[in-house]
Write an enzyme that holds these catalytic residues in place. Structure first.
Site, PDB file in Angstrom:
ATOM      1  N   GLY A 171       0.852  -1.195   0.000  1.00  0.00           N
ATOM      2  CA  GLY A 171       0.000   0.000   0.000  1.00  0.00           C
ATOM      3  C   GLY A 171       0.879   1.232   0.000  1.00  0.00           C
ATOM      4  O   GLY A 171       2.062   1.148   0.327  1.00  0.00           O
ATOM      5  N   CYS A 224       5.336  -6.087   1.557  1.00  0.00           N
ATOM      6  CA  CYS A 224       5.724  -4.678   1.544  1.00  0.00           C
ATOM      7  C   CYS A 224       5.052  -3.920   2.708  1.00  0.00           C
ATOM      8  O   CYS A 224       5.365  -4.187   3.853  1.00  0.00           O
ATOM      9  CB  CYS A 224       5.404  -4.069   0.175  1.00  0.00           C
ATOM     10  SG  CYS A 224       6.246  -2.497  -0.077  1.00  0.00           S
ATOM     11  N   TYR A 225       4.117  -3.033   2.428  1.00  0.00           N
ATOM     12  CA  TYR A 225       3.448  -2.328   3.527  1.00  0.00           C
ATOM     13  C   TYR A 225       2.845  -3.340   4.512  1.00  0.00           C
ATOM     14  O   TYR A 225       2.856  -3.123   5.732  1.00  0.00           O
ATOM     15  CB  TYR A 225       2.343  -1.412   2.976  1.00  0.00           C
ATOM     16  CG  TYR A 225       1.569  -0.695   4.064  1.00  0.00           C
ATOM     17  CD1 TYR A 225       2.064   0.473   4.632  1.00  0.00           C
ATOM     18  CD2 TYR A 225       0.353  -1.193   4.522  1.00  0.00           C
ATOM     19  CE1 TYR A 225       1.364   1.114   5.650  1.00  0.00           C
ATOM     20  CE2 TYR A 225      -0.354  -0.552   5.534  1.00  0.00           C
ATOM     21  CZ  TYR A 225       0.156   0.601   6.095  1.00  0.00           C
ATOM     22  OH  TYR A 225      -0.529   1.242   7.088  1.00  0.00           O
ATOM     23  N   HIS A 271       8.139  -7.620  -3.783  1.00  0.00           N
ATOM     24  CA  HIS A 271       6.834  -7.981  -4.350  1.00  0.00           C
ATOM     25  C   HIS A 271       6.915  -9.340  -5.062  1.00  0.00           C
ATOM     26  O   HIS A 271       7.361  -9.407  -6.196  1.00  0.00           O
ATOM     27  CB  HIS A 271       6.373  -6.887  -5.319  1.00  0.00           C
ATOM     28  CG  HIS A 271       5.956  -5.649  -4.612  1.00  0.00           C
ATOM     29  ND1 HIS A 271       4.677  -5.452  -4.158  1.00  0.00           N
ATOM     30  CD2 HIS A 271       6.666  -4.562  -4.215  1.00  0.00           C
ATOM     31  CE1 HIS A 271       4.606  -4.287  -3.532  1.00  0.00           C
ATOM     32  NE2 HIS A 271       5.806  -3.726  -3.557  1.00  0.00           N
ATOM     33  N   GLU A 278       4.569 -10.977  -6.256  1.00  0.00           N
ATOM     34  CA  GLU A 278       3.477 -11.153  -7.230  1.00  0.00           C
ATOM     35  C   GLU A 278       3.811 -10.627  -8.626  1.00  0.00           C
ATOM     36  O   GLU A 278       3.098 -10.927  -9.577  1.00  0.00           O
ATOM     37  CB  GLU A 278       2.194 -10.477  -6.704  1.00  0.00           C
ATOM     38  CG  GLU A 278       2.199  -8.949  -6.680  1.00  0.00           C
ATOM     39  CD  GLU A 278       2.879  -8.325  -5.450  1.00  0.00           C
ATOM     40  OE1 GLU A 278       3.653  -9.032  -4.786  1.00  0.00           O
ATOM     41  OE2 GLU A 278       2.655  -7.140  -5.175  1.00  0.00           O
ATOM     42  N   ASP A 294     -17.571 -13.857 -22.145  1.00  0.00           N
ATOM     43  CA  ASP A 294     -18.173 -13.928 -20.801  1.00  0.00           C
ATOM     44  C   ASP A 294     -19.606 -14.448 -20.856  1.00  0.00           C
ATOM     45  O   ASP A 294     -19.974 -15.376 -20.142  1.00  0.00           O
ATOM     46  CB  ASP A 294     -18.145 -12.553 -20.117  1.00  0.00           C
ATOM     47  CG  ASP A 294     -16.736 -11.992 -20.036  1.00  0.00           C
ATOM     48  OD1 ASP A 294     -15.795 -12.774 -20.212  1.00  0.00           O
ATOM     49  OD2 ASP A 294     -16.598 -10.777 -19.818  1.00  0.00           O
ATOM     50  N   LYS A 306     -10.564 -12.864 -15.734  1.00  0.00           N
ATOM     51  CA  LYS A 306     -10.747 -13.127 -17.167  1.00  0.00           C
ATOM     52  C   LYS A 306     -10.029 -14.410 -17.629  1.00  0.00           C
ATOM     53  O   LYS A 306     -10.588 -15.209 -18.379  1.00  0.00           O
ATOM     54  CB  LYS A 306     -10.215 -11.929 -17.960  1.00  0.00           C
ATOM     55  CG  LYS A 306     -10.569 -11.946 -19.421  1.00  0.00           C
ATOM     56  CD  LYS A 306     -11.963 -11.443 -19.625  1.00  0.00           C
ATOM     57  CE  LYS A 306     -12.353 -11.450 -21.075  1.00  0.00           C
ATOM     58  NZ  LYS A 306     -13.704 -10.903 -21.250  1.00  0.00           N
TER      59      LYS A 306
END
Ligand code: XMP
Length: 518
Positions: free
Chosen positions: A63, A90-91, A177, A179, A235, A374
């Site tokens: 964040g 992180c944060y 990070h 991710e 979708d 998605k």
């Protein structure tokens, strides 16, 4: 009442607690790639509510704040006592350190970008990984000393505590990070957390989703009837296939053909749903009525509004013709659910998801994809046996070709654009680039220019070729198509499409341009 997909989620849940990170969705996607189901919740979700979901693990996102700021986002410290494994990123790690008695302060230097990581302890998050790794950092504050009971498991030049853990309490933190793709093995640390600390079993697969979602749909819909609006896109097609798998002929699909589709799109929908899946399909051929409404209209926003309104009108008319309708199935996805209500970005264009919901209709809503990203919808579509050209079809705006014709939309101009677009798609596919580019399509510019064909002077239309690469359509870069592909597209469009004598290539990125021209 809107049905939440929650009931259709598998039992092992990981919660991503969002502290305002850019990357929360990315964290969630990585967790799901590890075959573990997760949901993102805001950091201020009450403790009771969090624990009522019975998560097997919690990930604190990063964040933009500093833990020392007034009103810095925080969580109830009792969460650390709940026995649920927590990974702070992180944060998220700084907050954990701060709340549990460690020291956090601005780092001697900001760390940003690729950084060498020195692993000191490979017993938990870094199990099975090389002791020297590259990670991606983006922070000003840093943990200077771990809380009591924690050990330092990795460091960098500027972060003495780049990772920490308390294995007994199952609390972990990483300053980098994991991710992002720039931390190449980052997903391995996430996997170690999920499988070793949280005891996850990899239950989140599309096969299991189909099983649970169909049971849930059957239970909800009972013996009632349900409709689904098909748009030609992935979708709505996936929702239809899933609901059909669950309740068969209780489902009727309505396809409003506004005549603004790409080449053969309407017939492909019929072929797939009527012939292959043997679904009940109402095919409303409304091309003429949309053209009448669009007559003389050049303004892009007005076009969108007219098409959106007309679509709803046709949809309503068709649904009223059906004997009895109780439910409406919709293809809402997880990013829409996360963002709805929090979206504060300035409106650039109105996005009409034609195929969307008429607001005042008296149906109960079934949204079985509302927990999916998605890429998961694509995997689900393949699992359900949808044809691969439908699964992998590039995104297409709801208002269709109308917003790719600059100026007035007429039958003739639609035909020119449809043919040119078909050539573009065919050549991009032939070059093996269709899945690599996000979108590649033709735009009909409101320009005529002089040319020469044979010995004749021509004064004809200009086709713009637009091809972009992108991750999520929020930003995009123009695709570096090989000259040979550009040449083939240009030659074929000019030779095969009557009324075109010039092709130009759009080399603008987004921002400042947008992907579509209107
Ligand atoms: P822009 O042009 O805003 O497009 O960069 C971003 C993505 O959204 C699609 N798009 C639309 N989709 N209704 C839709 O359903 C719309 O009105 C609409 N306008 C743009 C566009 O194709 C791209 O993928």
């Amino acid at each position: 009442m809107a049905l939440k997909g929650r009931n259709s989620s598998p039992r092992q849940l990981v919660i991503v607690l969002d502290f305002g990170a850019q990357y929360s969705q990315l964290i969630a996607r990585r967790i799901r790639e590890c075959k573990v189901y997760c949901e993102i919740l805001p950091y201020d979700t009450p403790l009771k509510e969090l624990l009522a979901r019975e998560p097997v693990g919690i990930v604190f996102s990063g964040g933009p704040s500093s833990v020392y700021e007034e009103n810095a986002p925080s969580c109830d410290p009792k969460l650390y006592e709940a026995g649920v494994p927590i990974l702070g990123i992180c944060y998220g790690m700084q907050l954990m350190a701060h709340q549990l008695g460690g020291g956090v302060a601005p780092g001697a230097r900001r760390e940003f970008g690729k950084t060498e990581l020195d692993v000191l302890d490979s017993s938990d998050l870094f199990a099975g990984l090389n002791p020297e790794l590259i990670c991606w950092m983006s922070h000003g504050d840093a943990v200077q000393s771990p809380p009591p009971g924690f050990k330092v498991t990795a460091r960098t030049m500027n972060s003495p505590v780049a990772a920490m853990s308390n294995a007994r309490r199952k609390l972990y933190g990483v300053q980098f990070h994991p991710e992002v793709v720039h931390t190449p093995w980052g997903v391995e640390t996430i996997r170690n957390f999920l499988y070793q600390a949280c005891g996850c079993k990899g239950l989140w697969t599309m096969e299991s989703f189909v099983q649970q979602a169909t049971e849930w749909i059957r239970e909800e819909v009972g013996d009632k009837s349900i409709i689904c609006g098909l748009s030609g896109g992935i979708d709505s097609a996936t929702v239809a296939a899933l609901v059909h798998r669950a309740v068969g002929d209780q489902l009727t699909c309505i396809f409003v053909d506004h005549g603004l589709m790409r080449m053969d799109e309407g017939s492909k929908v019929r072929e797939t749903f009527e012939e292959f899946f043997k679904m009940k399909l109402v095919y409303a051929d409304s091309a003429e009525r949309f053209l009448v409404r669009l007559d003389g209209v050049s303004d892009p926003e007005l076009k969108r509004r007219i098409i959106g309104e007309e679509f709803i009108r046709v949809f309503e008319e068709e649904s009223k013709r059906l004997p009895q309708v109780d439910y409406l199935a919709q293809g809402t996805l997880y990013p829409d659910v996360i963002e709805s209500g929090t979206r504060s970005a300035a409106k650039i264009k109105t996005h009409h998801n034609v195929g969307g919901l008429p607001e005042n209709m008296d149906f109960k809503l079934v949204e079985p994809l509302r927990n999916l990203f998605k890429d998961e919808v694509r995997a689900l579509a393949e699992e359900l046996g949808l044809p691969s050209d439908m699964v992998w079809r590039q995104p297409f705006p709801g208002p269709g070709l109308a917003i790719r014709i600059l100026g007035e939309v007429t039958k003739e101009r639609l035909e020119i654009l449809r043919q040119a677009d078909a050539v573009v798609v065919e050549e991009i596919k032939r070059a093996g680039m269709y899945r690599r580019v996000w979108q590649a399509f033709a735009v009909l510019a409101p320009i005529k220019s002089v040319g020469v064909m044979g010995d004749q002077r021509t004064y004809e239309n200009t086709i713009v070729l637009r091809a972009v690469t992108s991750e999520d359509a929020m930003t995009a870069d123009w695709a570096r198509l090989p000259y040979e592909v550009l040449e083939r597209i240009s030659n074929r469009v000019i030779n095969e499409v009557n009324g075109v004598n010039r092709v130009v290539f759009d080399i603008s990125s987004k921002p400042p341009a947008t992907i579509e021209w209107e």
